[in-house]
Design a protein around this motif. Structure first.
Motif, short mmCIF file in Angstrom:
data_model
loop_
_atom_site.label_atom_id
_atom_site.label_comp_id
_atom_site.label_asym_id
_atom_site.label_seq_id
_atom_site.Cartn_x
_atom_site.Cartn_y
_atom_site.Cartn_z
N SER A 483 -41.50 27.50 14.33
CA SER A 483 -42.78 27.76 14.99
C SER A 483 -43.36 29.04 14.42
O SER A 483 -42.63 30.03 14.23
CB SER A 483 -42.61 27.89 16.50
OG SER A 483 -42.08 26.72 17.06
N GLU A 484 -44.65 29.05 14.17
CA GLU A 484 -45.28 30.26 13.65
C GLU A 484 -45.49 31.24 14.79
O GLU A 484 -46.07 30.90 15.83
CB GLU A 484 -46.61 29.96 12.98
CG GLU A 484 -47.21 31.19 12.32
CD GLU A 484 -48.60 30.96 11.75
OE1 GLU A 484 -49.28 31.97 11.43
OE2 GLU A 484 -49.01 29.79 11.65
N ILE A 485 -45.04 32.47 14.62
CA ILE A 485 -45.21 33.49 15.65
C ILE A 485 -46.35 34.44 15.32
O ILE A 485 -46.59 35.39 16.07
CB ILE A 485 -43.91 34.28 15.86
CG1 ILE A 485 -43.46 34.97 14.58
CG2 ILE A 485 -42.80 33.36 16.39
CD1 ILE A 485 -42.25 35.87 14.76
N THR A 486 -47.04 34.18 14.21
CA THR A 486 -48.23 34.98 13.88
C THR A 486 -49.50 34.14 14.02
O THR A 486 -50.54 34.50 13.47
CB THR A 486 -48.13 35.53 12.44
OG1 THR A 486 -47.82 34.44 11.54
CG2 THR A 486 -47.07 36.59 12.33
N ALA A 487 -49.42 33.03 14.75
CA ALA A 487 -50.59 32.15 14.87
C ALA A 487 -51.77 32.86 15.51
O ALA A 487 -52.93 32.62 15.15
CB ALA A 487 -50.21 30.90 15.68
N GLN A 488 -51.50 33.76 16.46
CA GLN A 488 -52.59 34.46 17.14
C GLN A 488 -53.08 35.68 16.36
O GLN A 488 -54.10 36.27 16.72
CB GLN A 488 -52.16 34.89 18.55
CG GLN A 488 -51.20 36.07 18.61
CD GLN A 488 -49.76 35.65 18.54
OE1 GLN A 488 -49.42 34.66 17.93
NE2 GLN A 488 -48.88 36.42 19.18
N VAL A 489 -52.36 36.06 15.28
CA VAL A 489 -52.76 37.22 14.47
C VAL A 489 -52.67 36.86 12.99
O VAL A 489 -51.88 37.45 12.24
CB VAL A 489 -51.89 38.45 14.79
CG1 VAL A 489 -52.27 39.07 16.11
CG2 VAL A 489 -50.40 38.07 14.79
#
Length: 777
Positions: A483-489
């Motif tokens: 899962s991408e954990i930088t999706a919001q940034v």
């Protein structure tokens, strides 16, 4: 216009670059030097304690490697290339003391080849050994070879029978002896006498029933007899089976034994060893190396080792030298081939299931089990479970392996476009090992993935920025996913990341980038059962360039280019000794480590023995009183008044910043969600911040195209109980005016003071006028 209050239940969700309408409450527009904690709320980021001046100046591409052996031996190794030489300095992280390090000439030559230590070197610590590999160094074999087969043959009498004939033919010249007795030794003696006279024979010596023939060159030799060729045996170059060899022979006699096809057995070599080391006698045929075979890895091209020396339980010095890897002792290049890393460069070094592992572009090579310096088989007669493992990767894509990360009893292999898993059974053996592709994510090759708890974190390239994945195994389906954990940034973390470090104790990951060495990008997460309730990005800014970071337990150590070691305590609730709070100064130095002298004449305290230049620094007493200082030299300053016996700290102040997202009123939608309305007018009237045990912060309200209004919180100005000479922290709420449209104002929380700040939640009071009511709302 109805008056409506909206809440931000917490301020710990970090930065979001999504449109305001899509953000969650608690996500910020900007967060610098403010730390998100599910325990303490939004706090000023932890300060750094100055550990020591290391006495070295570092280049931007220096590499640091932290070693956490035990409570009394925690060290940092610093590799730095300057002036054509790559130096290695090792320091104690407890006090910064330099540890004596001796580097051999060969090891220094190896290190000097790494002109960019950060990208070229990989370090791995296994127990007391630290291995360092230069990823640009091509591994080679040394020129050492095994002894060539001498021009010798062994003829032995298996059956002695009178009237039988025994013939030995050398290069077509036969010698035949007709026995007159049953004596095997007599027959051997007669054969030796006759063979010695044949052309090309240097000598023929009989001992018992065995004759050793020494020839001047490689000659053709055969034997036969009148006993259906069962009376004589010949040991020369090769025999069909091990049973064709005598039980008594000359010491160090060598021969090749042809493998048994039915037993799926390779050819092998044996050497005779007498029981007592005598020249001749009974003994054993033991497995040996082939003739004229290269035996030795070029140790100067293999990873070097860093080995500590102990005095009692404390490490007092290190020795850096090339490692001595085990030679090829049996077989030849066909039956016991060179490891596949020979002729290639090593991309990574790792430890997995009690084996040292090396990674090349297309293969994974493991040492012998529990023998980290051996990459050759110890026998070719059978494939042992402990034998070295050399396995290649096959895939439809070009898959140059760059990193290997042990993870949940598996080894995850990373190439720029694909990921693989290496598995075995409970025991990793050459028979059980297998590699299979699992995912197809893009990966940044320059940053080693980080394994923390049940996840592996790795970065991937965007155009000018970097993203990060959280890699895991689905517990229900046993399928690998990420899962991408930088999706919001998506445009927050810059490209050219240099290092990922993290600690499972505090659920923190820290990333550094070569784009700006003064900035660290921090990811804070928190899992509750199987739900992630915090996924927070923030940035820490520093006054000095940082070239190395590393966690030891909950402490983040940083090494700066000007040669200083600092420590940041990341655990929740960390306070100064004897206090309920911490004074937040970077490069903080306690007065107890300084020399203080008070002059009654000028009413000043002179403070000396500063470990760094005090320019730009300030003094805070342990009770929170700020004192300006006057620099008098690179190691000395003065402060007004008598503080020769008062506990204080000196260090650098740093600014904390938190910028609220636009506070848009979101109304219920027809399908149960919430979104803003274009037909509603919203004017923010007031805001309120809930705080706990806080000493200072400032709210800045900036309406569009208008001046900024500042509202400072200090306990002494809002009626909190105060005792002269001591810091009293306050808890409560701080209300401030806004009076502006919700999307025409920017609201900052700032703190430039070293006093603690702990913010829990926020509320905003708005005038709202809607022309219509939303259907379903």
């Amino acid at each position: 216009m109805p008056l409506i209050t909206t809440s931000v239940p917490n301020l710990v969700q970090g930065v979001s670059q999504q449109p305001d309408n899509l953000r969650f409450p608690g996500q910020a527009e900007e967060q610098v030097n403010a730390f998100s904690s599910v325990v303490d709320g939004l706090t000023k980021r932890p300060h750094t304690e100055h550990v020591a001046a290391l006495g070295v100046t570092l280049e931007n591409d220096a590499l640091t490697h932290f070693v956490d052996r035990d409570a009394s031996n925690k060290h940092v190794m610093v590799f730095n290339h300057s002036g054509g030489t790559t130096s290695l300095n090792i320091f104690n992280t407890a006090n910064g003391a330099s540890i004596t390090t001796t580097v051999s000439a060969d090891a220094q030559t190896y290190l000097n080849g790494a002109t960019d230590p950060l990208s070229a070197l990989r370090a791995l610590t296994i127990a007391d050994y630290t291995f360092v590999v230069d990823t640009g160094k091509t591994v080679a074999m040394a020129g050492t070879t095994s002894t060539a087969l001498p021009n010798e043959a062994i003829v032995f009498v298996k059956q002695g029978n009178d009237t039988s004939t025994y013939t030995c033919t050398i290069n077509g010249n036969p010698f035949t002896h007709t026995a007159t007795a049953h004596s095997s030794s007599g027959i051997a003696t007669a054969l030796a006498t006759g063979i010695a006279a044949l052309a090309g024979v240097t000598s023929a010596t009989a001992n018992g029933s065995v004759v050793k023939i020494v020839m001047s060159s490689d000659l053709n030799i055969t034997v036969d007899d009148s006993l259906s060729n069962t009376g004589l045996g010949l040991v020369y170059k090769a025999v069909t089976a091990i049973t064709d060899l005598p039980i008594k022979c000359f010491n160090d006699s060598r021969v090749k034994v042809k493998g048994d096809v039915e037993l799926v057995q390779d050819d092998y070599y044996v050497k005779f060893a007498t029981k007592d080391g005598a020249t001749f006698g009974e003994g054993t045929w033991i497995e040996d190396i082939g003739y004229g075979v290269t035996t030795t890895l070029d140790n100067t091209t293999m990873p070097i080792q860093i080995v500590p020396t102990f005095t009692g339980s404390a490490i007092t010095s290190y020795a850096v030298d090339v490692a001595t890897f085990t030679n090829r002792l049996v077989g030849d290049t066909d039956t016991n081939p060179n490891p596949s890393f020979v002729g290639k460069t090593i991309n990574d070094i790792f430890f997995f299931k009690n084996r040292l592992g090396l990674l090349t572009d297309g293969a994974v090579i493991f040492s012998e089990a529990d023998e980290y310096f051996n990459f050759f088989r110890t026998t070719v007669l059978s494939l042992l479970d402990s034998a070295p493992i050399d396995v290649g990767v096959a895939h439809t894509k070009v898959s140059a392996l760059k990193h290997a990360v042990p993870f949940q009893e598996k080894l995850i292999l990373f190439s720029p476009q694909s990921q693989f898993v290496l598995r075995g059974t409970d025991l990793l053996t050459p028979k059980t090992v297998n590699i299979s592709p699992i995912t197809e994510y893009n990966v940044s090759s320059g940053v080693k993935p980080l394994a923390l708890t049940n996840y592996v974190y790795f970065t991937f390239p965007r155009d000018q920025y970097e993203g990060m994945y959280e890699f895991y195994v689905d517990k229900d389906t046993d399928v690998f996913d990420a899962s991408e954990i930088t999706a919001q940034v998506p445009t927050y973390v810059p490209s050219s990341l240099r290092q990922l470090v993290g600690t499972p104790s505090e659920d923190v990951i820290v990333a550094s980038s070569t784009d700006d060495l003064k900035k660290l990008y921090v990811y804070r997460y928190f899992w509750q059962n199987r739900e992630k309730i915090q996924s927070s990005w923030m940035r820490f800014d520093f006054a000095k360039d940082i070239v190395g970071t590393g966690f030891i337990d909950s402490d983040l150590f940083v090494v700066t280019t000007d040669g200083h070691l600092e420590k940041m305590a990341m655990e929740a609730g960390h306070t100064d000794a004897g206090k309920a709070y911490s004074i937040h100064l970077d490069r903080r130095v306690a007065s107890s480590s300084l020399t203080r002298t008070y002059s009654a004449a000028n009413k000043k305290t002179t403070v000396s023995t500063m470990p760094y230049d005090p320019a730009g620094a300030v003094v805070y007493t342990a009770d929170g009183l700020r004192l300006p200082l006057t620099r008098t030299s690179a190691t000395e300053f003065t402060i007004e008044g008598d503080y020769s016996s008062t506990a204080f700290f000196v260090g650098l102040e740093y600014d904390a910043l938190y910028t609220f997202s636009t506070q848009t009123l979101k109304q219920p939608t027809e399908r149960g969600g919430r979104s803003s309305s274009n037909f509603t007018k919203q004017v923010l009237r007031h805001g309120s911040i809930d705080y706990d045990d806080t000493g200072h912060f400032t709210i800045e309200v900036t309406p569009q195209f208008r001046d900024t209004y500042s509202y400072a919180f200090n306990p002494s100005t809002i009626g909190a109980d105060a005792v002269i000479g001591s810091l009293v922290l306050d808890s409560g709420s701080f209300r401030f005016p806004i009076h502006c449209k919700h999307d025409d104002v920017t609201i900052h929380i700032k703190s430039s003071s070293a006093l603690p700040m702990k913010l829990l939640a926020a509320e905003f009071e708005s005038f709202v006028h809607g022309r219509s009511k939303r259907y379903g709302g």
